[in-house]
Design a protein around this motif. Structure first.
Motif, PDB file in Angstrom:
ATOM      1  N   ASN A  95       0.907  -1.134   0.083  1.00  0.00           N
ATOM      2  CA  ASN A  95       0.144  -0.128  -0.053  1.00  0.00           C
ATOM      3  C   ASN A  95       0.826   1.221   0.019  1.00  0.00           C
ATOM      4  OD1 ASN A  95      -2.754  -0.786  -0.209  1.00  0.00           O
ATOM      5  ND2 ASN A  95      -2.602  -1.577   1.940  1.00  0.00           N
ATOM      6  N   GLU A  96       2.027   1.267   0.767  1.00  0.00           N
ATOM      7  CA  GLU A  96       2.940   2.348   0.534  1.00  0.00           C
ATOM      8  C   GLU A  96       3.687   2.606  -0.780  1.00  0.00           C
ATOM      9  OE1 GLU A  96       5.735   1.951   3.539  1.00  0.00           O
ATOM     10  OE2 GLU A  96       4.604   1.735   5.295  1.00  0.00           O
ATOM     11  N   LEU A  97       3.618   1.600  -1.323  1.00  0.00           N
ATOM     12  CA  LEU A  97       4.262   1.749  -2.696  1.00  0.00           C
ATOM     13  C   LEU A  97       3.346   2.270  -4.030  1.00  0.00           C
ATOM     14  CD1 LEU A  97       6.959   0.948  -4.238  1.00  0.00           C
ATOM     15  CD2 LEU A  97       6.089  -1.434  -4.701  1.00  0.00           C
ATOM     16  N   LYS A  98       2.008   1.800  -3.599  1.00  0.00           N
ATOM     17  CA  LYS A  98       0.882   2.117  -4.338  1.00  0.00           C
ATOM     18  C   LYS A  98       0.678   3.766  -4.065  1.00  0.00           C
ATOM     19  CE  LYS A  98      -3.304   1.059  -3.162  1.00  0.00           C
ATOM     20  NZ  LYS A  98      -4.549   0.091  -3.082  1.00  0.00           N
ATOM     21  N   VAL A 106       0.661  -8.690  -8.231  1.00  0.00           N
ATOM     22  CA  VAL A 106       1.125  -9.943  -7.701  1.00  0.00           C
ATOM     23  C   VAL A 106       0.631 -11.332  -8.029  1.00  0.00           C
ATOM     24  CG1 VAL A 106       1.686  -8.406  -5.719  1.00  0.00           C
ATOM     25  CG2 VAL A 106      -0.226  -9.958  -5.402  1.00  0.00           C
ATOM     26  N   ILE A 107       1.316 -12.294  -7.829  1.00  0.00           N
ATOM     27  CA  ILE A 107       0.757 -13.577  -7.855  1.00  0.00           C
ATOM     28  C   ILE A 107       1.276 -14.325  -6.473  1.00  0.00           C
ATOM     29  CG2 ILE A 107       0.441 -14.085 -10.248  1.00  0.00           C
ATOM     30  CD1 ILE A 107       3.016 -15.548 -10.182  1.00  0.00           C
ATOM     31  N   LEU A 142      -7.157 -10.974   0.321  1.00  0.00           N
ATOM     32  CA  LEU A 142      -5.794 -10.490   0.945  1.00  0.00           C
ATOM     33  C   LEU A 142      -5.245  -9.520  -0.325  1.00  0.00           C
ATOM     34  CD1 LEU A 142      -4.136 -13.020   3.222  1.00  0.00           C
ATOM     35  CD2 LEU A 142      -4.694 -10.666   3.871  1.00  0.00           C
ATOM     36  N   TYR A 143      -4.952 -10.193  -1.383  1.00  0.00           N
ATOM     37  CA  TYR A 143      -4.344  -9.462  -2.217  1.00  0.00           C
ATOM     38  C   TYR A 143      -5.326  -8.882  -3.635  1.00  0.00           C
ATOM     39  CZ  TYR A 143      -0.289 -10.854   0.279  1.00  0.00           C
ATOM     40  OH  TYR A 143       0.699 -11.000   0.900  1.00  0.00           O
ATOM     41  N   PHE A 144      -6.445  -8.766  -3.259  1.00  0.00           N
ATOM     42  CA  PHE A 144      -7.496  -8.136  -4.355  1.00  0.00           C
ATOM     43  C   PHE A 144      -7.000  -6.905  -5.010  1.00  0.00           C
ATOM     44  CE2 PHE A 144     -11.155  -5.801  -5.290  1.00  0.00           C
ATOM     45  CZ  PHE A 144     -11.719  -6.688  -6.214  1.00  0.00           C
ATOM     46  N   ASP A 145      -6.311  -6.152  -4.277  1.00  0.00           N
ATOM     47  CA  ASP A 145      -5.919  -4.671  -4.466  1.00  0.00           C
ATOM     48  C   ASP A 145      -4.484  -4.670  -5.584  1.00  0.00           C
ATOM     49  OD1 ASP A 145      -8.212  -3.448  -3.483  1.00  0.00           O
ATOM     50  OD2 ASP A 145      -7.091  -2.925  -1.599  1.00  0.00           O
ATOM     51  N   PHE A 146      -4.052  -5.714  -5.545  1.00  0.00           N
ATOM     52  CA  PHE A 146      -2.848  -5.906  -6.368  1.00  0.00           C
ATOM     53  C   PHE A 146      -2.812  -6.848  -7.512  1.00  0.00           C
ATOM     54  CE2 PHE A 146      -2.619  -4.751  -1.863  1.00  0.00           C
ATOM     55  CZ  PHE A 146      -1.791  -3.400  -2.085  1.00  0.00           C
TER      56      PHE A 146
END
Length: 466
Positions: A95-98, A106-107, A142-146
């Motif tokens: 999130n900080e990177l976003k 990601v996978i 967990l990783y839906f946003d990425f």
């Protein structure tokens, strides 16, 4: 198979640029990475454990400031071993990177979840701990946003998706840890979904490349005889992808650095670009440019230094020394603790083997390369005569993982190795070992080309995808 659209065949498509890292193996340090059992565990580890949080923070801080691309791809094994708290802390970094303006895709892979009978682990002064684990079905949310959130197609069961990275380029993000038989393969339903997406990409005139955690081609020739080192049904999968118009894949898993090419019977190219883990030697960040004329320009950047007591070593030296200590500890245990080294191969109770293993270990740890060459009646360059065999072995093995292997014909170390292989070749020919595609392994060629790189540059290369 030509991919052509109005951007590629008419107006020039703007180059797509991105960074790629893999095998972040983030571990929340406060869970516990210390104590006697931790030290014992680390004797045989290639990758860092306690340091991974610090290394990841350093890499992510570098990526925040990196201005040559605003896209970051991460090719699986995000957490150390599926710890829930590690995932939650790692997502804070994402999130900080976003927030810094990066788009992140990601996978996940087998180190990101635990089956019901397995446990995550950590260590403190009292021994081994079992922090809360993550179930595979939790990873989507967990990783839906990425990746999943902005995907143009999603296969939720297989945690795979397609992302439109630019007007002319699509990412085929693949996860294959969800096959019903648990064998980490692409099942029939997954293959059907993949073919649907590749067909759509062709119809839409898109360049499509893949990201798959497990190497789709053996990273080094020696890995062609190690089933766990390569994607199951590798030959079938890579042929299918190449013939469907996917000519490039980025992979990880083996923590090695390599670029390999296969050409199918139909004449279609398939490149596997495997990248080293950021928390183990070789620690690398890839910078990739995909051009409108179907080229991929690969550049490699060393992982930056990180905040840790490294005894004054930079990141590269610290991680390569960790790799060396893993090999040297194994050789040391052969001499002084054969039960421990044999236990790693399921033979720790075979006391009849102890004396033989001790003798081999004692010899390897004491003999020089000059002594080895005298025993085998082969020529040895004077520059390496006094080099200990154990140090020669360690450097050779590390080179297999670092890529651009230097034990090549025409070098002192390489010439000795090839002479040894020639001496052993009559024995090699009698050994019936199969490669992952079922062919008889040519051990001479496999070992020669694993010790020395005679092919593409594993770090910086321009790939013509067509």
């Amino acid at each position: 198979m030509m991919i052509c659209n109005k951007n590629i065949c008419g107006e020039t498509m703007e180059n797509l640029k991105f960074y790629l890292i893999t095998d972040t193996h983030f571990f929340k340090n406060s869970l516990g990475a210390r104590g006697k059992e931790y030290d014992e565990f680390m004797r045989f580890e290639q990758k860092c454990f306690a340091e991974t949080e610090s290394i990841n923070r350093s890499v992510f801080n570098w990526l925040k400031k990196a201005d040559e691309a605003d896209i970051v791809l991460i090719a699986g094994d995000l957490s150390f071993n599926g710890e829930k708290e590690s995932h939650l802390e790692f997502i804070k970094l994402l999130n900080e990177l976003k927030d810094a303006g990066k788009k992140i895709y990601v996978i996940t892979a087998d180190h990101d979840f635990k089956n019901k009978n397995d446990n995550c682990f950590a260590f403190d002064e009292n021994g081994r701990l079992t922090p809360e684990s993550t179930k595979r079905e939790e990873l989507y949310d967990l990783y839906f946003d990425f990746g999943f959130k902005d995907a143009i197609a999603v296969d939720k069961k297989h945690l795979s998706y397609v992302a439109q990275l630019s007007e002319g380029v699509r990412l085929l993000a693949l996860n294959n840890d969800g096959a019903d038989d648990g064998k980490r393969r692409f099942d029939e339903a997954h293959i059907k979904w993949i073919k649907k997406q590749t067909k759509k990409a062709r119809e839409d005139g898109q360049i499509m490349f893949a990201m798959n955690h497990y190497p789709l081609l053996p990273g080094q020739p020696i890995f062609s005889i190690v089933p766990s080192a390569v994607q199951r049904e590798s030959d079938t999968v890579t042929t299918m992808l190449a013939d469907e118009g996917v000519h490039l894949a980025f992979t990880g898993h083996m923590h090695n650095q390599s670029i390999n090419l296969k050409v199918t019977e139909n004449g279609n190219k398939f490149y596997d670009v495997c990248t080293g883990s950021i928390i183990a030697d070789p620690a690398v960040i890839r910078h990739v440019t995909i051009t409108g004329d179907n080229k991929a320009i690969i550049k490699s950047i060393e992982t930056p230094d990180f905040e840790w007591d490294t005894n004054g070593k930079d990141c590269k030296r610290y991680l390569s020394d960790l790799f060396d200590s893993m090999i040297l500890n194994m050789l040391d245990d052969m001499q002084y603790n054969p039960a421990r080294i044999l236990s790693r191969f399921g033979a720790g109770n075979k006391k009849a083997l102890f004396s033989t293993v001790k003798m081999i270990g004692r010899t390897i740890n004491k003999i020089t390369m000059g002594g080895v060459c005298r025993l085998l009646w082969i020529k040895c360059d004077k520059s390496i005569k006094h080099m200990l065999l154990k140090n020669y072995i360690t450097e050779l093995v590390r080179g297999v993982f670092e890529g651009n292997q230097t034990f090549k014909e025409g070098t002192p170390k390489g010439d000795v190795f090839i002479r040894f292989l020639k001496r052993m070749n009559p024995i090699f020919k009698k050994i019936n070992i199969k490669t992952i595609d079922g062919k008889k392994a040519d051990l001479f060629e496999i070992l020669k080309n694993s010790a020395g790189n005679y092919d593409m540059d594993d770090y910086n290369e321009a790939l013509d995808l067509l």
